[in-house]
Enzyme design. Structure first.
Site, mmCIF file in Angstrom:
data_model
loop_
_atom_site.group_PDB
_atom_site.id
_atom_site.type_symbol
_atom_site.label_atom_id
_atom_site.label_comp_id
_atom_site.label_asym_id
_atom_site.label_seq_id
_atom_site.Cartn_x
_atom_site.Cartn_y
_atom_site.Cartn_z
ATOM 1 N N SER A 148 -23.050 16.285 111.163
ATOM 2 C CA SER A 148 -22.608 14.901 111.357
ATOM 3 C C SER A 148 -23.763 14.104 111.944
ATOM 4 O O SER A 148 -24.668 14.676 112.577
ATOM 5 C CB SER A 148 -21.417 14.862 112.321
ATOM 6 O OG SER A 148 -21.154 13.550 112.781
ATOM 7 N N TYR A 161 -17.506 17.165 120.237
ATOM 8 C CA TYR A 161 -17.668 17.260 118.781
ATOM 9 C C TYR A 161 -19.140 17.060 118.427
ATOM 10 O O TYR A 161 -19.709 17.819 117.630
ATOM 11 C CB TYR A 161 -16.803 16.208 118.100
ATOM 12 C CG TYR A 161 -16.990 16.102 116.604
ATOM 13 C CD1 TYR A 161 -16.319 16.961 115.741
ATOM 14 C CD2 TYR A 161 -17.826 15.133 116.051
ATOM 15 C CE1 TYR A 161 -16.487 16.863 114.366
ATOM 16 C CE2 TYR A 161 -17.994 15.027 114.676
ATOM 17 C CZ TYR A 161 -17.329 15.892 113.840
ATOM 18 O OH TYR A 161 -17.494 15.789 112.477
#
Length: 256
Positions: A148, A161
């Site tokens: 990501s 995350y």
């Protein structure tokens, strides 16, 4: 649409894609099948992966559904062995499955959520790649880890995350460095904001979406299909000299 150059073809290869019942994983699975691979579509629910696999076959591709929970570490090695035995090998591993049960300041993330995020986003890809290595190394294989942009720079409200995705980038480069001698390549893909159910909270509100896209060079958020071509490139011989790479698919977010 013109035929793909031979170097992009995946005929005769088997690809395992995690988190492939929807969103980015499904788009990647469909693209790999379009390029000729037999795709093993995996996610937590058998009925969900069966539906995607059936749809791929209806479109002329080769696909099989296999329930697999990446957070269940004790099941992963056996699952990889069963998949490789059933399909005559394994040539491509796409680690796409991810979770993020919390949104907010990092101090509000409890230990259980931390373990869950790290278990699915980092430990799962690690164990799957280790289990896949003997199969991938037989003919030269490719690992594609879906990280990501949060792994490059932490995203607000997605602290742990982001940490898990940063660690996945490092793990990818370790794999590339150590497993090149086995003929195995490893690369990472870093999506920006993609319109999926996973990220719905970030794009479902028009005002929030407008603030995000206002200065975005691409002028829009991404859709799962924006990652399809890159998945084929990294899985195929077209990227034979690419390993340890970090490829962003973010509409220019990181340079905005």
């Amino acid at each position: 649409m013109p035929a793909l150059p031979d170097s992009f073809r995946l005929d005769g290869r088997v690809a395992l894609v995690t988190g492939a019942s929807r969103g980015i994983g499904e788009a990647m699975a469909r693209a790999l099948a379009d390029a000729g691979a037999h795709v093993v579509v995996t996610s937590r629910k058998q009925e969900a992966v069966d539906a995607v696999a059936a749809s791929i076959r209806e479109d002329g591709g080769q696909a099989t559904g296999r329930a697999l929970h990446v957070g269940h570490a004790d099941e992963l090695a056996d699952a990889v062995a069963e998949i490789a035995d059933a399909h005559g090998g394994l040539h491509v591993l796409v680690n796409n499955a991810a979770t993020n049960p919390v949104y907010g300041p990092v101090e509000e993330t409890d230990e259980r959520a931390f373990d869950q995020i790290m278990g699915v986003n980092l430990k799962g890809p690690f164990l799957l790649a280790k289990a896949a290595l003997p199969h991938l190394s037989k003919d030269g294989g490719s690992i594609v880890n879906v990280s990501s942009i949060g792994g490059v720079t932490p995203e607000t409200g997605l602290g742990v995350y982001s940490v898990s995705k940063a660690a996945l980038l490092s793990l990818t480069q370790v794999m590339a460095k150590e497993w090149g001698r086995h003929g195995v390549r490893a690369n990472a893909v870093c999506p920006g904001l993609i319109q999926t159910d996973f990220s719905r909270a970030l794009w479902d509100d028009e005002q929030t979406l407008g603030r995000f896209t206002r200065n975005l060079p691409a002028g829009r958020i991404g859709v799962p299909g924006d990652l399809a071509g890159l998945a084929v490139f990294l899985a195929s011989d077209a990227s034979a000299y690419c390993t340890g790479g970090v490829f962003t698919v973010d509409g220019g977010y990181l340079v905005a």
